[in-house]
Each structure stands twice: as C-alpha cells, then as structure tokens.
Design an enzyme around this catalytic site. Structure first.
Site, PDB file in Angstrom:
ATOM      1  N   LYS A  83      29.038  18.169  16.769  1.00  0.00           N
ATOM      2  CA  LYS A  83      27.926  17.913  17.704  1.00  0.00           C
ATOM      3  C   LYS A  83      26.900  16.966  17.089  1.00  0.00           C
ATOM      4  O   LYS A  83      26.500  15.982  17.710  1.00  0.00           O
ATOM      5  CB  LYS A  83      27.271  19.237  18.074  1.00  0.00           C
ATOM      6  CG  LYS A  83      25.888  19.108  18.691  1.00  0.00           C
ATOM      7  CD  LYS A  83      25.245  20.473  18.844  1.00  0.00           C
ATOM      8  CE  LYS A  83      23.767  20.420  19.138  1.00  0.00           C
ATOM      9  NZ  LYS A  83      22.949  20.060  17.981  1.00  0.00           N
ATOM     10  N   ASN A  84      26.452  17.291  15.882  1.00  0.00           N
ATOM     11  CA  ASN A  84      25.341  16.510  15.322  1.00  0.00           C
ATOM     12  C   ASN A  84      25.753  15.092  14.931  1.00  0.00           C
ATOM     13  O   ASN A  84      24.893  14.214  14.834  1.00  0.00           O
ATOM     14  CB  ASN A  84      24.690  17.256  14.152  1.00  0.00           C
ATOM     15  CG  ASN A  84      23.890  18.453  14.646  1.00  0.00           C
ATOM     16  OD1 ASN A  84      23.639  18.595  15.842  1.00  0.00           O
ATOM     17  ND2 ASN A  84      23.496  19.326  13.724  1.00  0.00           N
ATOM     18  N   CYS A 112      16.386  22.625  20.806  1.00  0.00           N
ATOM     19  CA  CYS A 112      16.228  24.004  20.373  1.00  0.00           C
ATOM     20  C   CYS A 112      14.847  24.245  19.807  1.00  0.00           C
ATOM     21  O   CYS A 112      14.357  23.472  18.992  1.00  0.00           O
ATOM     22  CB  CYS A 112      17.261  24.339  19.311  1.00  0.00           C
ATOM     23  SG  CYS A 112      18.813  24.841  20.042  1.00  0.00           S
ATOM     24  N   ARG A 133       8.349  21.107  15.176  1.00  0.00           N
ATOM     25  CA  ARG A 133       9.403  20.184  14.725  1.00  0.00           C
ATOM     26  C   ARG A 133       8.831  18.770  14.726  1.00  0.00           C
ATOM     27  O   ARG A 133       8.998  18.011  15.682  1.00  0.00           O
ATOM     28  CB  ARG A 133      10.648  20.313  15.618  1.00  0.00           C
ATOM     29  CG  ARG A 133      11.283  21.690  15.505  1.00  0.00           C
ATOM     30  CD  ARG A 133      12.597  21.793  16.218  1.00  0.00           C
ATOM     31  NE  ARG A 133      13.670  21.057  15.564  1.00  0.00           N
ATOM     32  CZ  ARG A 133      14.938  21.133  15.928  1.00  0.00           C
ATOM     33  NH1 ARG A 133      15.296  21.908  16.922  1.00  0.00           N
ATOM     34  NH2 ARG A 133      15.865  20.432  15.298  1.00  0.00           N
ATOM     35  N   ASP A 157      21.643  25.946   9.808  1.00  0.00           N
ATOM     36  CA  ASP A 157      22.298  26.190  11.101  1.00  0.00           C
ATOM     37  C   ASP A 157      23.382  27.265  11.019  1.00  0.00           C
ATOM     38  O   ASP A 157      23.994  27.610  12.032  1.00  0.00           O
ATOM     39  CB  ASP A 157      22.888  24.884  11.661  1.00  0.00           C
ATOM     40  CG  ASP A 157      21.798  23.966  12.196  1.00  0.00           C
ATOM     41  OD1 ASP A 157      20.626  24.367  12.206  1.00  0.00           O
ATOM     42  OD2 ASP A 157      22.126  22.830  12.604  1.00  0.00           O
ATOM     43  N   ARG A 202      25.481  24.375  24.678  1.00  0.00           N
ATOM     44  CA  ARG A 202      25.018  23.055  24.208  1.00  0.00           C
ATOM     45  C   ARG A 202      25.824  22.589  23.006  1.00  0.00           C
ATOM     46  O   ARG A 202      25.907  21.394  22.745  1.00  0.00           O
ATOM     47  CB  ARG A 202      23.555  23.152  23.770  1.00  0.00           C
ATOM     48  CG  ARG A 202      22.603  23.380  24.908  1.00  0.00           C
ATOM     49  CD  ARG A 202      21.243  23.599  24.392  1.00  0.00           C
ATOM     50  NE  ARG A 202      20.872  22.423  23.620  1.00  0.00           N
ATOM     51  CZ  ARG A 202      19.644  22.061  23.344  1.00  0.00           C
ATOM     52  NH1 ARG A 202      18.654  22.802  23.765  1.00  0.00           N
ATOM     53  NH2 ARG A 202      19.391  20.990  22.663  1.00  0.00           N
TER      54      ARG A 202
HETATM   55  C1  UD1 Z   1      18.793  18.524  12.307  1.00  0.00           C
HETATM   56  C2  UD1 Z   1      19.790  19.288  13.123  1.00  0.00           C
HETATM   57  C3  UD1 Z   1      19.404  20.761  13.171  1.00  0.00           C
HETATM   58  C4  UD1 Z   1      19.257  21.307  11.736  1.00  0.00           C
HETATM   59  C5  UD1 Z   1      18.344  20.433  10.902  1.00  0.00           C
HETATM   60  C6  UD1 Z   1      18.317  20.823   9.434  1.00  0.00           C
HETATM   61  C7  UD1 Z   1      20.532  17.600  14.710  1.00  0.00           C
HETATM   62  C8  UD1 Z   1      20.540  17.119  16.125  1.00  0.00           C
HETATM   63  N1  UD1 Z   1      19.826  18.718  14.460  1.00  0.00           N
HETATM   64  O1  UD1 Z   1      17.527  18.689  12.959  1.00  0.00           O
HETATM   65  O2  UD1 Z   1      20.415  21.468  13.865  1.00  0.00           O
HETATM   66  O3  UD1 Z   1      18.724  22.621  11.764  1.00  0.00           O
HETATM   67  O4  UD1 Z   1      18.761  19.053  10.980  1.00  0.00           O
HETATM   68  O5  UD1 Z   1      19.587  20.797   8.895  1.00  0.00           O
HETATM   69  O6  UD1 Z   1      21.155  17.024  13.835  1.00  0.00           O
HETATM   70  N2  UD1 Z   1      10.319  17.431   9.061  1.00  0.00           N
HETATM   71  C9  UD1 Z   1       9.062  16.918   8.870  1.00  0.00           C
HETATM   72  N3  UD1 Z   1       8.795  15.677   9.378  1.00  0.00           N
HETATM   73  C10 UD1 Z   1       9.711  14.944  10.052  1.00  0.00           C
HETATM   74  C11 UD1 Z   1      10.999  15.474  10.246  1.00  0.00           C
HETATM   75  C12 UD1 Z   1      11.278  16.725   9.730  1.00  0.00           C
HETATM   76  O7  UD1 Z   1       8.202  17.552   8.264  1.00  0.00           O
HETATM   77  O8  UD1 Z   1       9.402  13.821  10.488  1.00  0.00           O
HETATM   78  C13 UD1 Z   1      10.657  18.774   8.497  1.00  0.00           C
HETATM   79  C14 UD1 Z   1      10.997  19.792   9.595  1.00  0.00           C
HETATM   80  O9  UD1 Z   1       9.849  20.442  10.097  1.00  0.00           O
HETATM   81  C15 UD1 Z   1      11.941  20.735   8.864  1.00  0.00           C
HETATM   82  C16 UD1 Z   1      12.654  19.828   7.845  1.00  0.00           C
HETATM   83  O10 UD1 Z   1      11.852  18.648   7.748  1.00  0.00           O
HETATM   84  O11 UD1 Z   1      11.198  21.696   8.137  1.00  0.00           O
HETATM   85  C17 UD1 Z   1      14.070  19.434   8.250  1.00  0.00           C
HETATM   86  O12 UD1 Z   1      14.058  18.834   9.533  1.00  0.00           O
HETATM   87  P1  UD1 Z   1      15.141  17.750   9.971  1.00  0.00           P
HETATM   88  O13 UD1 Z   1      16.186  17.646   8.892  1.00  0.00           O
HETATM   89  O14 UD1 Z   1      14.460  16.523  10.415  1.00  0.00           O
HETATM   90  O15 UD1 Z   1      15.795  18.443  11.247  1.00  0.00           O
HETATM   91  P2  UD1 Z   1      16.308  17.740  12.577  1.00  0.00           P
HETATM   92  O16 UD1 Z   1      16.840  16.389  12.270  1.00  0.00           O
HETATM   93  O17 UD1 Z   1      15.298  17.896  13.644  1.00  0.00           O
END
Ligand code: UD1
Length: 434
Positions: A22-23, A117, A123, A309, A401
C-alpha cells in the site's frame, strides 16, 4: 454498514498470497504524474486508498487504463493544471505526495491538506514544507486547508536538506520534488523503509537519477524530463506481518507467499523471541506456532527497527502471552486508542503515555468492537481470530483501506469470518404495514 463477524479460537492452516505494498503504491501512483509517457504499473493492491488515489489522478486529467486486476497503464501527459483540491484529497493521508509531484513537474501546485488515519495525535508536515522552501518554493496555506506552492522561474532548485525528524512522508515528497529540480538535491537523515527504495527504483526506471535510497542520505540529480516505463510494486511488508501475527495469535501453520523475507526481518525476529517458529524461503515465509506465546519487550522505531504499523497487531498477540510484556511506541505520540477495545475482550493492559504494559491472560472473549484506524482494525481482526466466541468489528472501511481481500484470504486458511450487514432501520409506520 457492513461489519466483520468472527468466530474465533481456531488455528490457521494453509497459504496466504501477499498483495502489493500500500505505502509504495500510494507513492508510485502520484510519482507517475512526473512521467512524460505511459507508466505500466504491476502488483497494484486492490484497496480503497489506491482506488481513491486513482480517482484523484483521473480528476486531474490522467488517462488510466486497467490491464488486469493488479496492473494499470497510467498516462499523465494530459494533466495541464496542477490543482488538486477535490474532496477525495482529504480522505487519504498520502494525497500530500501530489505537492511534491506537481511542484516537481509544473513548478507550482495547489493541493488540499490530507486526511487519512488519525491515530489520535498530531501529524505535522513541517519537514515537507521546510524541504520545498529550501528548494525555492514559496508556500502559502490558504483557507480550507489548501496549500499553494510556487517556484519562482517555474522550476525548483536543487538544495541540501537535513530532516529534523526521520519522516517517511517528507523523504518521499522531497524525492519527488528533487527528481525534476534544477541541479542536485541532497537529503540527509532520511527514512529507509522498503517503499522509499521502491519509489526511488520506480523513478530511476523512468529516467530519474536518485542514489542512496535505503541509506541515511539520498542524492538526486534533477532531470528536465522523465519518460514512461514498466514497474512492479514490492509486496506489502505490513500486510505480511499482520498475517504472521495472526498465526502467532491463533496457532497453526501458514505459508505467507509473495514476500521479500529480508523486509520482514524486523517483524519475524520479534516473533521468534515470542516463541513463534519462522522459516524463511526464497520469496515466502513459513510461520508456525504450537507452544505458548512468550512475553517480550517491544519498541517501535523507523526502519529497520520494529515498524509502528505492526505495533497494534503484535500488542494484541502479547495479550495472550505467558507473562507481562512492555510495548514502547517510538514513532507516534498516541497510538493506543485501540487498547480500550481489547480490554472489552478481556485483555489486561495499562497505558502510560508511550508505554503499554500488557499482562498476558489465558484467553480473550469475543465482543462487539470498533476499528478506529487501519492497523488498529487489523489488530481487532487478530483479536477476534484468537478470541473464544463471537467478535463483531465495525468501522471495517478503515481495514479495507489497506488490506486486499482480507476476509477471503483468512477464510482460505480456515478462519470463520464473514461480512454481516445491519438491517436497515424501518420506520414504525412501515413496520405496521401488512
Ligand atoms: C508513514 C506511513 C504510516 C507510518 C509512518 C511511520 C504512509 C502513507 N504512511 O506515515 O503508515 O505509520 O510512515 O512509519 O506511508 N513528523 C514531523 N514532521 C513532519 C513529518 C513527520 O514531526 O513533517 C513526525 C510525525 O509526527 C511522526 C514521525 O515524524 O512522529 C514519523 O512520521 P512520518 O514518517 O512522516 O509518517 P507518515 O509519512 O505520515
């Protein structure tokens, strides 16, 4: 609304075929926007997050042809206006990848902020925006949560970017933006998940020059144009991990097929600690559990650490372990909302901030429970499969999803799981007729 009804406490035996990741799919599909030709993409999972993303591309003006259930030809050459502000954008988290893809190709983008989610915490996307700004984009957040970004001169410029937190989403978005920027982009402290490498491989297959994906530093030499190509998405590490956890919980023996065993090491290593037998084969993993589940300590971390996850699924299995386990959530601030549902089924859990203490109980008892998000929903399915009696899970749209044919796949290995539909409410006067 449909629900899943599970009659549990049955061991699972047989084979499960894993779908495309998916990702990776939700990164590669928007990446096709940057291609000047047709991209044939294979092993696309049939899940609602992907269907919604394909609808978004369609609205943008892409030409999408279905070759077979898992293969699409995507031609984005007809997209003229880099504006994606449709309602569907708010339904999936990964819709923010359109910012990187549209900015990269057009030098400007207007994109609605994502949904997806909700684990119960914030987020943020500050690291994505910091990277785009470093590449010269001017960014404004306008009303209704729409982001407008524009690169003066019509093209982003290569830049050196250091991510303050290891973010999957920011790494992907900045790789997309850098692929067609003017000059070289170096991104440090990046995420290393298998789908990051998969996206780099896809972009390179259509003419990008991206090196270092899978390490801490990614270096991108921007190209003015990218072409078409042919690509097959990697198998879903988390879907595979979910079925491994299910067998760990119920007992039995299942061959998990179409996987890259190396991507599963972070999950299978922990399962072995818990007394589960794992046998890696070339592109499959055999999982067997006959003895007791052993207690363990689990901490989620960015890849190659144990994936966040998979935290709800493994924590659910630990509810049945012989002894007390500790789970520490190292990625998200608040990802234990599902524990209240497990408690309804007889689990003994205490949560304090990022730490959950799970005291193993001899059995879980079926109950009506709610899926609050995708992986929490997967955890409810595992709990239902392990529990004595009947479990009914509502909120299954979250589960669908990210899990293709989950009901059919589980039935094939002997699970008693079915869809049930609430009878429509009939008004009193209608009830009286006849
Ligand atoms: C992706 C995955 C999600 C998974 C996560 C962590 C997809 C579509 N989703 O989510 O299923 O749980 O990786 O493996 O691929 N953060 C910041 N600033 C930012 C971005 C992130 O502080 O600009 C923090 C977030 O709050 C969190 C951490 O970084 O604590 C990791 O987030 P991130 O790796 O970005 O998750 P997603 O890409 O949203």
């Amino acid at each position: 609304m449909a629900k899943y009804r599970i009659r549990g406490a049955r061991p699972l035996y047989g084979e499960i075929e894993i779908s495309g990741a998916k990702n990776a799919a939700v990164a590669i599909i928007p990446a096709a926007i940057m291609s000047g030709g047709v991209c044939r993409i294979e092993n696309i999972p049939q899940i609602s997050d992907v269907t919604m993303f394909l609808d978004i591309l369609d609205e943008l003006g892409a030409d999408i042809k279905t070759v077979n259930r898992h293969t699409m030809d995507i031609d984005c050459s007809g997209i003229k206006i880099p504006r994606a502000t449709f309602d569907a954008m708010r339904k999936i988290r990964a819709s923010y990848y359109l910012l990187g893809a549209l900015l990269g190709r057009f030098g400007e983008a207007e994109v609605a902020m994502p949904g997806g989610c909700n684990f119960g915490g914030v987020r943020p996307i500050d690291q994505h925006l910091k990277g785009f700004r470093a590449m010269g984009a001017e960014i404004r957040i306008v009303n209704n949560g729409v982001i407008k970004a524009k690169a003066p001169g019509g093209r982003l410029k290569g830049a050196d970017i250091y991510l303050d937190v290891v973010s999957v989403g920011a790494t992907i978005n900045l790789m997309l933006a850098g692929a067609m920027a003017d000059g070289t982009t170096v991104i440090e402290n990046v995420a290393k998940e298998p789908h990051i490498v998969d996206l780099a491989n896809f972009l390179n297959s259509i003419g990008a020059d991206i090196r270092g994906a899978g390490t801490n530093v990614i270096k991108i030499r921007g190209k003015e144009k990218l072409g078409g190509g042919f690509y097959s998405i990697i198998p879903d590490q988390i879907e595979a991990g979910t079925y491994l956890a299910a067998v760990a919980g119920t007992g039995g023996e299942v061959l998990i097929k179409n996987v890259i065993p190396k991507h599963l090491d972070c999950i299978t290593g922990k399962l072995e600690d818990m007394g589960v037998e794992i046998e890696n084969r070339e592109d499959s993993v055999l999982v067997r559990r006959t003895g007791k589940i052993r207690k363990t300590r689990l901490k989620t971390l960015p890849y190659p650490g144990f994936p966040t996850d998979m935290q709800p699924q493994l924590a659910t299995v630990l509810c049945l372990a012989d002894g007390t386990s500790t789970v520490t959530e190292g990625v998200w601030e608040n990802r234990y909302r599902y524990m209240d549902e497990l408690v309804k089924m007889g689990a003994s859990v205490q949560v304090d901030g990022r730490i959950a203490i799970i005291e193993g109980v001899p059995k879980l008892i079926g109950a009506p429970v709610q899926a609050h998000d995708l992986r929490a929903g997967a955890a409810m399915v595992i709990a239902g499969l392990c529990a004595h009696g009947v479990t009914e899970i509502s909120g299954i749209e979250y589960i669908e999803r990210g899990y293709e044919d989950i009901v059919e796949k589980l039935r094939n290995v002997g699970a008693d799981i079915e869809y049930v539909y609430d009878a429509p409410k009939i008004s009193r006067s209608a009830r009286n007729i006849g």
